[in-house]
Design an enzyme around this catalytic site. Structure first.
Site, PDB file in Angstrom:
ATOM      1  N   GLN A 139     -27.088 -72.443 113.874  1.00  0.00           N
ATOM      2  CA  GLN A 139     -27.688 -72.051 112.599  1.00  0.00           C
ATOM      3  C   GLN A 139     -29.179 -71.787 112.734  1.00  0.00           C
ATOM      4  O   GLN A 139     -29.734 -70.937 112.038  1.00  0.00           O
ATOM      5  CB  GLN A 139     -27.413 -73.105 111.539  1.00  0.00           C
ATOM      6  CG  GLN A 139     -25.943 -73.245 111.165  1.00  0.00           C
ATOM      7  CD  GLN A 139     -25.304 -71.907 110.824  1.00  0.00           C
ATOM      8  OE1 GLN A 139     -25.748 -71.199 109.931  1.00  0.00           O
ATOM      9  NE2 GLN A 139     -24.261 -71.541 111.559  1.00  0.00           N
TER      10      GLN A 139
ATOM     11  N   HIS B 257     -30.361 -68.108 113.374  1.00  0.00           N
ATOM     12  CA  HIS B 257     -30.460 -67.093 112.329  1.00  0.00           C
ATOM     13  C   HIS B 257     -31.893 -66.675 112.031  1.00  0.00           C
ATOM     14  O   HIS B 257     -32.192 -65.494 111.893  1.00  0.00           O
ATOM     15  CB  HIS B 257     -29.844 -67.619 111.030  1.00  0.00           C
ATOM     16  CG  HIS B 257     -28.367 -67.490 110.960  1.00  0.00           C
ATOM     17  ND1 HIS B 257     -27.724 -66.282 110.908  1.00  0.00           N
ATOM     18  CD2 HIS B 257     -27.390 -68.433 110.898  1.00  0.00           C
ATOM     19  CE1 HIS B 257     -26.418 -66.472 110.839  1.00  0.00           C
ATOM     20  NE2 HIS B 257     -26.193 -67.769 110.830  1.00  0.00           N
TER      21      HIS B 257
ATOM     22  N   GLU C 258     -26.196 -75.756 102.301  1.00  0.00           N
ATOM     23  CA  GLU C 258     -25.403 -74.520 102.343  1.00  0.00           C
ATOM     24  C   GLU C 258     -24.139 -74.760 103.175  1.00  0.00           C
ATOM     25  O   GLU C 258     -23.022 -74.466 102.741  1.00  0.00           O
ATOM     26  CB  GLU C 258     -26.246 -73.410 102.956  1.00  0.00           C
ATOM     27  CG  GLU C 258     -25.497 -72.107 103.127  1.00  0.00           C
ATOM     28  CD  GLU C 258     -26.244 -71.103 103.991  1.00  0.00           C
ATOM     29  OE1 GLU C 258     -25.915 -69.902 103.903  1.00  0.00           O
ATOM     30  OE2 GLU C 258     -27.138 -71.505 104.764  1.00  0.00           O
ATOM     31  N   HIS C 259     -24.320 -75.276 104.392  1.00  0.00           N
ATOM     32  CA  HIS C 259     -23.194 -75.631 105.268  1.00  0.00           C
ATOM     33  C   HIS C 259     -23.218 -77.137 105.489  1.00  0.00           C
ATOM     34  O   HIS C 259     -24.235 -77.676 105.937  1.00  0.00           O
ATOM     35  CB  HIS C 259     -23.311 -74.948 106.637  1.00  0.00           C
ATOM     36  CG  HIS C 259     -23.441 -73.463 106.577  1.00  0.00           C
ATOM     37  ND1 HIS C 259     -24.657 -72.814 106.694  1.00  0.00           N
ATOM     38  CD2 HIS C 259     -22.509 -72.499 106.417  1.00  0.00           C
ATOM     39  CE1 HIS C 259     -24.464 -71.505 106.620  1.00  0.00           C
ATOM     40  NE2 HIS C 259     -23.174 -71.281 106.449  1.00  0.00           N
TER      41      HIS C 259
ATOM     42  N   ASP D 245     -18.496 -68.526 109.456  1.00  0.00           N
ATOM     43  CA  ASP D 245     -19.410 -67.391 109.454  1.00  0.00           C
ATOM     44  C   ASP D 245     -18.677 -66.077 109.696  1.00  0.00           C
ATOM     45  O   ASP D 245     -19.088 -65.031 109.198  1.00  0.00           O
ATOM     46  CB  ASP D 245     -20.474 -67.556 110.543  1.00  0.00           C
ATOM     47  CG  ASP D 245     -21.567 -68.539 110.164  1.00  0.00           C
ATOM     48  OD1 ASP D 245     -21.691 -68.869 108.973  1.00  0.00           O
ATOM     49  OD2 ASP D 245     -22.303 -68.977 111.074  1.00  0.00           O
TER      50      ASP D 245
ATOM     51  N   HIS E 129     -19.870 -66.216  56.322  1.00  0.00           N
ATOM     52  CA  HIS E 129     -18.825 -66.647  57.249  1.00  0.00           C
ATOM     53  C   HIS E 129     -17.662 -67.282  56.481  1.00  0.00           C
ATOM     54  O   HIS E 129     -16.492 -66.977  56.727  1.00  0.00           O
ATOM     55  CB  HIS E 129     -19.388 -67.672  58.249  1.00  0.00           C
ATOM     56  CG  HIS E 129     -20.176 -67.057  59.366  1.00  0.00           C
ATOM     57  ND1 HIS E 129     -21.336 -66.377  59.159  1.00  0.00           N
ATOM     58  CD2 HIS E 129     -19.951 -67.050  60.714  1.00  0.00           C
ATOM     59  CE1 HIS E 129     -21.821 -65.967  60.321  1.00  0.00           C
ATOM     60  NE2 HIS E 129     -20.995 -66.357  61.286  1.00  0.00           N
TER      61      HIS E 129
END
Length: 423
Positions: free
Chosen positions: A251, A254, A320-321, A354, A413
């Site tokens: 990771q 990235h 996230e992960h 992924d 109403h």
């Protein structure tokens, strides 16, 4: 990477883990200016920014035909891998398609229907690395949802990555544009002479892309603010240090702003993970990027006093992960509700999600997994409630309606109900 103890983290250190914005705030003013120029000048601004930011002179912004050609030209094994991944992603997302329903509620026929958005814009990152997988992840759920027009923007280059273009074609995109960064998000949101405006803009990206999505939100729908990649590995003493390290390094690869964290209650494992990380980084093609990510303040190997403390930290982090490498992974999972995507056990590397398991890798970052999930078919559909009342079923609730309407001072109403029972 050094081992730090959770209990000894100071306020600034904790803030680095929990308030991670990956530099988005620092570029907001510049992004606002870029978005404004694209909104006002259209294609002229897109070409100017391609020269300025990508060092590319863009002729045709629309390169849809190039995607089809790329599919025919790439290596057979790459084409097969794209098609296999696409099939898995499509199968998983087809399970998410919601069905219309109506039911009887004491004489009131009530229900819900689902319809796709008319158009969607997908950002497929490029730049320091190409992400054909992100094209699959963005386009396929939109097409499965039934979106009629799906457009993809990907950064320009002297030759746009053919594998990315082939993936866009396999995914079923209707249009492909070579435009990147904040300017791509603006183009998909507002349209230009070439780029059609879309109802929603989705996809991951760097801090410029994330800031642009924040800027256009409100004028167009977005999925969420998906910044640089994150991973949290929760591991017990039986976890394999090499496997934990491998997921962290993967990771970190990235983006230099990626956040990679491992937390364990086993001191020996913590030390082994740091050693394994250092060993695995050496000689990597993206070693400089990896080391920058490992050295940022939101990355580290953390030692907890107990697995309960590790779990509390992981829940607050809302990764996230989330990788759980522990004997009692299922019970730990039940105690960590906030995560974008979860990977259980030693044979579930994040890289599997992924690319090829079928789950979506466009996921919330920066702690927003506390309140939202990842990209899905739901992102591309709108729901409408439907109701049909008979005279008797309206009569049954008429007093409730008129009483509440009068309490709110909304006489018309109440009258709209009484009118239906006048002789």
């Amino acid at each position: 990477m050094n081992v730090r103890t959770i209990a000894d983290l100071g306020p600034d250190e904790r803030a680095a883990f929990f308030d991670r914005d990956a530099g988005v705030d620092a570029v907001r003013d510049d992004v606002r200016d870029i978005v404004s120029q694209v909104h006002e000048e259209g294609d002229v601004a897109l070409r100017r920014f391609a020269e300025e930011f990508d060092d590319v002179s863009v002729g045709n912004i629309d390169i849809t035909d190039a995607a089809e050609r790329a599919y025919e030209e790439i290596d057979d094994d790459v084409r097969e891998a794209i098609e296999d991944a696409a099939a898995n992603i499509r199968a998983f997302h087809e399970r998410q398609v919601p069905e219309d329903w109506r039911d009887d509620f004491e004489g009131r026929e009530l229900g819900r229907r689902y319809r796709p958005l008319d158009s969607a814009g997908v950002y497929a990152p490029g730049g320091t690395a190409a992400y054909p997988s992100s094209a699959l992840m963005g386009v396929i759920p939109a097409k499965v949802a039934g979106v009629e027009h799906v457009a993809v923007a990907t950064p320009p280059a002297e030759e746009v990555n053919p594998v990315t273009l082939a993936a866009i074609h396999v995914a079923g995109a209707d249009a492909v544009y070579q435009v990147g960064g904040a300017q791509a998000i603006a183009a998909l949101a507002y349209g230009t002479e070439t780029v059609s405006a879309t109802d929603i803009v989705v996809g991951p990206g760097n801090r410029w892309v994330t800031a642009a999505k924040a800027e256009v939100r409100g004028d167009v729908a977005i999925d969420f603010l998906a910044g640089p990649s994150e991973i949290m590995v929760v591991a017990d003493g039986d976890a394999g240090p090499d496997l934990v390290a491998a997921d962290l390094v993967a990771q970190a690869e990235h983006d230099e702003n990626a956040s990679v964290v491992a937390v364990t209650d086993d001191e020996e494992l913590a030390e082994q993970v740091t050693a394994a990380v250092d060993e695995q980084v050496d000689g990597r093609e993206r070693e400089a990027v990896i080391r920058a990510a490992l050295d940022n303040d939101a990355s580290g190997v953390l030692l907890a006093r107990s697995m309960s403390e590790a779990v509390l930290f992981a829940e607050e982090y809302a990764a996230e992960h989330l990788s759980i490498q522990a004997d009692d992974d299922e019970s730990l999972l039940e105690r960590i509700p906030s995560a974008g995507s979860v990977f259980l056990g030693p044979y579930s590397p994040v890289a599997a999600g992924d690319y090829a398991t079928g789950t979506n890798h466009v996921l919330p970052t920066g702690g927003s997994a506390r309140v939202t999930g990842g990209l899905s078919v739901d992102t591309f559909v709108r729901s409408t409630t439907v109701q049909r009342l008979s005279e008797d079923s309206l009569d049954d609730i008429a007093d409730t309606i008129t009483t509440l309407a009068k309490a709110e001072g909304l006489e018309a109403h109440a009258e709209s109900v009484r009118k239906r029972f006048e002789d």
